[in-house]
Motif scaffolding. Structure first.
Motif, PDB file in Angstrom:
ATOM      1  N   ALA A 137      -4.000 -11.018 -84.170  1.00 49.94           N
ATOM      2  CA  ALA A 137      -4.316 -11.239 -85.572  1.00 49.94           C
ATOM      3  C   ALA A 137      -3.420 -10.404 -86.473  1.00 49.94           C
ATOM      4  O   ALA A 137      -2.987 -10.852 -87.536  1.00 49.94           O
ATOM      5  CB  ALA A 137      -5.784 -10.923 -85.844  1.00 49.94           C
ATOM      6  N   GLN A 138      -3.128  -9.191 -86.027  1.00 49.48           N
ATOM      7  CA  GLN A 138      -2.233  -8.330 -86.797  1.00 49.48           C
ATOM      8  C   GLN A 138      -0.833  -8.944 -86.880  1.00 49.48           C
ATOM      9  O   GLN A 138      -0.187  -8.939 -87.950  1.00 49.48           O
ATOM     10  CB  GLN A 138      -2.176  -6.941 -86.171  1.00 49.48           C
ATOM     11  CG  GLN A 138      -3.457  -6.140 -86.369  1.00 49.48           C
ATOM     12  CD  GLN A 138      -3.438  -4.817 -85.608  1.00 49.48           C
ATOM     13  OE1 GLN A 138      -2.667  -4.655 -84.628  1.00 49.48           O
ATOM     14  NE2 GLN A 138      -4.286  -3.876 -86.036  1.00 49.48           N
ATOM     15  N   ASP A 139      -0.358  -9.472 -85.723  1.00 44.48           N
ATOM     16  CA  ASP A 139       0.958 -10.142 -85.725  1.00 44.48           C
ATOM     17  C   ASP A 139       0.952 -11.352 -86.661  1.00 44.48           C
ATOM     18  O   ASP A 139       1.943 -11.620 -87.375  1.00 44.48           O
ATOM     19  CB  ASP A 139       1.308 -10.567 -84.298  1.00 44.48           C
ATOM     20  CG  ASP A 139       1.554  -9.369 -83.379  1.00 44.48           C
ATOM     21  OD1 ASP A 139       1.824  -8.278 -83.916  1.00 44.48           O
ATOM     22  OD2 ASP A 139       1.490  -9.561 -82.152  1.00 44.48           O
ATOM     23  N   ASN A 140      -0.147 -12.111 -86.651  1.00 47.80           N
ATOM     24  CA  ASN A 140      -0.242 -13.285 -87.536  1.00 47.80           C
ATOM     25  C   ASN A 140      -0.212 -12.872 -89.001  1.00 47.80           C
ATOM     26  O   ASN A 140       0.371 -13.575 -89.856  1.00 47.80           O
ATOM     27  CB  ASN A 140      -1.521 -14.059 -87.255  1.00 47.80           C
ATOM     28  CG  ASN A 140      -1.448 -14.792 -85.916  1.00 47.80           C
ATOM     29  OD1 ASN A 140      -0.355 -15.045 -85.392  1.00 47.80           O
ATOM     30  ND2 ASN A 140      -2.599 -15.126 -85.352  1.00 47.80           N
ATOM     31  N   GLN A 191     -10.460  -8.094 -74.374  1.00 52.15           N
ATOM     32  CA  GLN A 191     -10.003  -9.343 -75.027  1.00 52.15           C
ATOM     33  C   GLN A 191     -10.026  -9.212 -76.544  1.00 52.15           C
ATOM     34  O   GLN A 191      -9.130  -9.647 -77.248  1.00 52.15           O
ATOM     35  CB  GLN A 191     -10.892 -10.502 -74.575  1.00 52.15           C
ATOM     36  CG  GLN A 191     -10.477 -11.830 -75.199  1.00 52.15           C
ATOM     37  CD  GLN A 191      -9.051 -12.250 -74.784  1.00 52.15           C
ATOM     38  OE1 GLN A 191      -8.717 -12.173 -73.589  1.00 52.15           O
ATOM     39  NE2 GLN A 191      -8.232 -12.657 -75.761  1.00 52.15           N
ATOM     40  N   ALA A 192     -11.097  -8.574 -77.044  1.00 54.37           N
ATOM     41  CA  ALA A 192     -11.206  -8.381 -78.485  1.00 54.37           C
ATOM     42  C   ALA A 192     -10.083  -7.506 -78.996  1.00 54.37           C
ATOM     43  O   ALA A 192      -9.537  -7.732 -80.089  1.00 54.37           O
ATOM     44  CB  ALA A 192     -12.563  -7.756 -78.817  1.00 54.37           C
ATOM     45  N   THR A 193      -9.744  -6.491 -78.177  1.00 51.28           N
ATOM     46  CA  THR A 193      -8.634  -5.615 -78.567  1.00 51.28           C
ATOM     47  C   THR A 193      -7.330  -6.416 -78.643  1.00 51.28           C
ATOM     48  O   THR A 193      -6.531  -6.262 -79.582  1.00 51.28           O
ATOM     49  CB  THR A 193      -8.493  -4.466 -77.573  1.00 51.28           C
ATOM     50  OG1 THR A 193      -9.734  -3.703 -77.547  1.00 51.28           O
ATOM     51  CG2 THR A 193      -7.342  -3.547 -77.969  1.00 51.28           C
ATOM     52  N   ALA A 194      -7.122  -7.309 -77.669  1.00 51.69           N
ATOM     53  CA  ALA A 194      -5.909  -8.150 -77.666  1.00 51.69           C
ATOM     54  C   ALA A 194      -5.929  -9.117 -78.856  1.00 51.69           C
ATOM     55  O   ALA A 194      -4.890  -9.380 -79.495  1.00 51.69           O
ATOM     56  CB  ALA A 194      -5.826  -8.930 -76.364  1.00 51.69           C
TER      57      ALA A 194
END
Length: 835
Positions: free
Chosen positions: A215-218, A207-210
């Protein structure tokens, strides 16, 4: 023929009556009663009596005259009808124009002459309102600029507060996530010690990886949003710069229009004051001219000719006509000037002397003689003469004139017991005296007339001697200083003309100034409206919030969220890796996780408090911004109201300034229509007078025709009777027609009794002279009637005037009585003619 029968005045009282004096003036020279003797009859024998054929020819000729006059009467009647129709139309036009003036006065009451002061006050109020509007506009603009600046600052404050809230919210969310993560770490550490939870730890790591991926997309999206916000803010600034420039241009236009409006207002005020002063000057000049004395002397051609002929009776006749047809108008202000008889002030003596000179100058001009003026020497001489008569104590009628320094002296006396008289009445007496002395001076052998026509200077004084008012006129040839008449009509007319020209120029300047003021007021309102619209555009552009800072804040938050996600991923990885560690390491990891959980919880609590504080500050800043926006909305509404007010004031000023022009045009139209009405009235009166004159002439010609017809009937009858009869007179005086074959008595003069009766009825004298019947006509204009004391002779200047223009001889109808019967019997009287 006795020419004294034409017209004569028996006494001084009769002279006063003829010239309209309230008290009878008596000239200095004695006036004797006029006696009239019945003139002796003058006769002329008619050698050739009129025949019936000649009488018939005269009847036919007179009938044609009657027909011609009848045609003239019909034409005059048509002309009178047309004139009356034109008069009716002119009256209708005046009525219409009068109503138009009333309407103009109702619609522009401020422009009526009665409300000029109120109009000026209203105009001043309008200008004051515009000035107040300018002040309000300036204040509004200043307040709007201030509020706009506050809104800009407050918008930034709200944006900062929103960023603080967003940051606090993100930090709180991150702290809450960290707490949850630390709680998971503690649980994972406990599970590692118990040998359970590996699968759950792996799921947390996944989940943290997802979350890191999200967050990167944001971060990528926030980075793009920052670029977009920067472009939007750059476009916003471009709009603000353009709007600011437009507002500056419109502000310059408003300031220019305002300066022109202020100048126009000052010009209108100045020109209005100039018009007021010019109007006062015209009124003053008009009043002065209205109070000036005027003298109108009738045409003196006949009097001049009679004077040249030396015929006193003719001079009396034409002089009476001159008196009747002459007139004077004395200024009304003289009614307030009370004169103490015998104590005239220098100003009063000068005023009376100048008036006397004015009357005499008019008379002398008509007679081709030079003007007469007033000098101080002549006035002094008149004053000295007055003192002499008062000192002597007897009137001029009693003891005659007193020698003095004069070329000629005329004195008119009026019985009076008063000690004061108005200058108005005194001038009227002066006029009456001069007119009587000039044109009714036969009893004084025209001595007063001679005095009035010689010399070139005059002075007048008024004294009382034995209850008689003496008006003393002293005429001199030379000496003294000439006194200029301050109320000379020509000078006053010139002053009025000059004042009217000045008023016209002032009115023109005022009208031009008012027109420029109207335009300036309209231009100002238009410029103000344009500036207001530009300010609205600038306000809208400024009100758009900056987006770059918000986007950058969002990027910062996305970056922090990415970092936190990566930290959670690392912690999750540690939890998974912890399952493969030894027991001591697992215990140490549990202790570390618990410590970090406590720290994370403390941080979460702190971030929650910070979020509450930021949210409260955001609410406060937003409330302030809302208040400023409401204030700006109110200011913009006020600005719109002021613009509308400025436009309304401009329209009101325009209506006010145009209203007098409308009224003036209506009044000018009314004046023109009234002039047309006066002209139509004059034409109608002329046409009516012509009709009446022709009608009178027609009646006279018809009467002549009737007389000629009667004459013809008589002559015809006599001719018929003369064929078989002889006209004879019996011893007792009876006239009979005796057949030619009848016996006759002693020969008597043959007379037709009817003709004799007709002669008596016409006041003709019938006598038998040397065996012939003689008929004598009475003097023209003289009627003889029998009274208890004898014959009464009445003189008629009108009848004399009718007779004088004829020449030749006129045959009486009595001459026809003996036609074809007694040759030489018919006699007629011929009046003495004035060739």
């Amino acid at each position: 023929m006795n020419k004294k029968s034409i017209k004569t005045f028996a006494t001084g009282a009769a002279i006063a009556t003829a010239i309209g004096a309230t008290s009878a003036p008596v000239f200095a020279e004695e006036v004797k009663p006029v006696t009239t003797e019945t003139p002796a009859a003058e006769t002329t024998a008619v050698e050739t009596p009129k025949t019936a054929a000649e009488a018939k020819s005269e009847v036919d000729a007179q009938a044609q005259v009657v027909a011609d006059v009848q045609a003239q009467v019909e034409t005059a009647n048509h002309q009178a009808q047309f004139a009356n129709s034109d008069l009716s139309n002119a009256q209708s036009a005046v009525d219409t124009a009068t109503q138009a003036v009333k309407d103009a006065e109702a619609n522009a009451a401020k422009a009526t002459p009665e409300n000029i002061a109120a109009n000026q006050s209203d105009q001043t109020a309008n200008l004051a309102d515009q000035t107040a509007n300018l002040a309000d506009q300036t204040a509004n603009a200043a307040e709007t600029d201030e509020v706009n600046a506050e809104i800009t600052a407050q918008t930034q404050a709200v944006a900062d507060a929103q960023t603080a809230v967003n940051t606090a919210q993100a930090e709180k969310d991150q702290a809450d996530a960290t707490v949850a993560s630390k709680e998971a770490d503690v649980k994972a550490a406990q599970d590692a010690l118990s040998g359970t939870g590996l699968a759950e730890a792996q799921a947390t790591l996944d989940q943290a990886t997802a979350d890191v991926k999200t967050a990167q997309d944001n971060v990528t999206t926030a980075t793009t949003a920052v670029d977009t916000a920067k472009k939007a803010d750059a476009d916003r600034q471009t709009k603000i710069d353009a709007a600011t420039t437009d507002v500056a241009v419109k502000t310059d236009a408003v300031n220019t229009a305002k300066a022109k409006l202020t100048t126009a207002q000052d010009t209108v005020k100045t020109t209005t004051e100039a018009v007021s002063k010019a109007t006062d000057a015209v009124k003053s000049a008009t009043d002065a001219l209205a109070n000036v004395d005027t003298v109108t002397i009738a045409d003196l051609t006949q009097f001049k000719a009679d004077k040249a002929s030396g015929d006193s009776d003719f001079m009396t006749d034409s002089g009476a006509t001159a008196i009747e047809q002459s007139s004077t108008k004395i200024g009304e202000d003289d009614k307030a000037d009370v004169v103490a008889i015998g104590k005239l002030t220098v100003d009063q003596q000068q005023k009376l002397s100048l008036y006397a000179a004015q009357v005499l100058t008019e008379i002398r001009t008509k007679l081709g003689i030079s003007d007469i003026t007033v000098t101080d020497a002549a006035m002094d001489s008149a004053k000295n003469q007055g003192a002499k008569y008062v000192a002597r104590g007897t009137s001029v009628a009693q003891d005659g004139h007193i020698a003095g320094d004069y070329t000629g002296e005329n004195i008119s006396t009026v019985y009076s017991t008063t000690d004061t008289v108005t200058m108005y009445d005194l001038k009227q007496l002066m006029y009456n005296a001069i007119m009587g002395q000039t044109f009714a001076d036969a009893p004084s052998n025209w001595g007063h007339l001679k005095n009035n026509l010689k010399g070139n200077h005059i002075g007048v004084d008024v004294v009382k001697v034995n209850s008689q008012l003496h008006i003393i006129s002293v005429i001199q040839t030379a000496g003294g200083t000439e006194i200029t008449n301050p109320n000379d009509p020509a000078a006053l007319q010139a002053a009025l003309t000059q004042a009217q020209a000045a008023l016209t120029a002032a009115q023109t300047a005022s009208d031009e100034a008012k027109a420029k003021l109207t335009q300036a007021s309209s231009d100002y309102a238009t410029a103000l409206e344009a500036k207001t619209q530009a300010e609205k555009v600038l306000a809208d552009a400024t009100a758009t919030p900056l987006q770059t800072q918000v986007a950058e804040n969002n990027l910062l938050l996305a970056t922090i969220a990415l970092q936190n996600a990566e930290a959670r991923k690392a912690d999750a990885q540690k939890a998974v890796d912890n399952f493969s560690a030894n027991l001591a390491e697992k215990k140490a990891a549990l202790d570390t996780a618990k410590a970090e959980l406590a720290t994370a919880q403390a941080t979460a609590n702190s971030k929650a408090e910070a979020l509450k504080t930021a949210q409260a500050n955001l609410a406060s800043q937003q409330a302030t911004l809302n208040s400023l926006n409401k204030e700006r909305t109110a200011l913009l509404a006020e600005k719109d109201r002021l613009v509308e007010e400025a436009k309304a004031l401009a329209e009101e000023l325009n209506d006010y300034l145009n209203a007098p022009a409308i009224l003036a045009e209506a009044q000018a139209t009314l004046t023109a229509k009234q002039a047309t009405l006066a002209e139509a009235q004059a034409k109608a009166e002329t046409a009516q007078a012509k009709l009446e004159a022709l009608t009178t002439k027609l009646n006279e010609e018809k009467a002549k025709l009737a007389e000629l017809q009667a004459e013809y009937a008589t002559v015809k009858d006599l001719e018929d009777k003369a064929k078989d009869n002889i006209i004879a007179t019996l011893p007792d005086g009876t006239i009979v027609a005796v057949p030619k074959t009848a016996p006759t008595a002693e020969t008597k003069p043959a007379v037709d009794v009817n003709l004799v009766k007709d002669a008596v009825a016409k006041s003709q004298d019938v006598k038998v002279v040397d065996g012939k019947v003689v008929v004598a006509n009475p003097q023209a204009g003289v009627a003889v009637t029998q009274t208890a004391t004898g014959e009464k002779v009445t003189y008629s200047r009108v009848e004399r005037a009718k007779t004088l223009p004829n020449t030749g001889e006129q045959t009486s109808l009595l001459a026809l009585a003996g036609v074809a019967v007694l040759s030489g019997l018919g006699l007629a009287a011929a009046r003495r003619r004035r060739g």
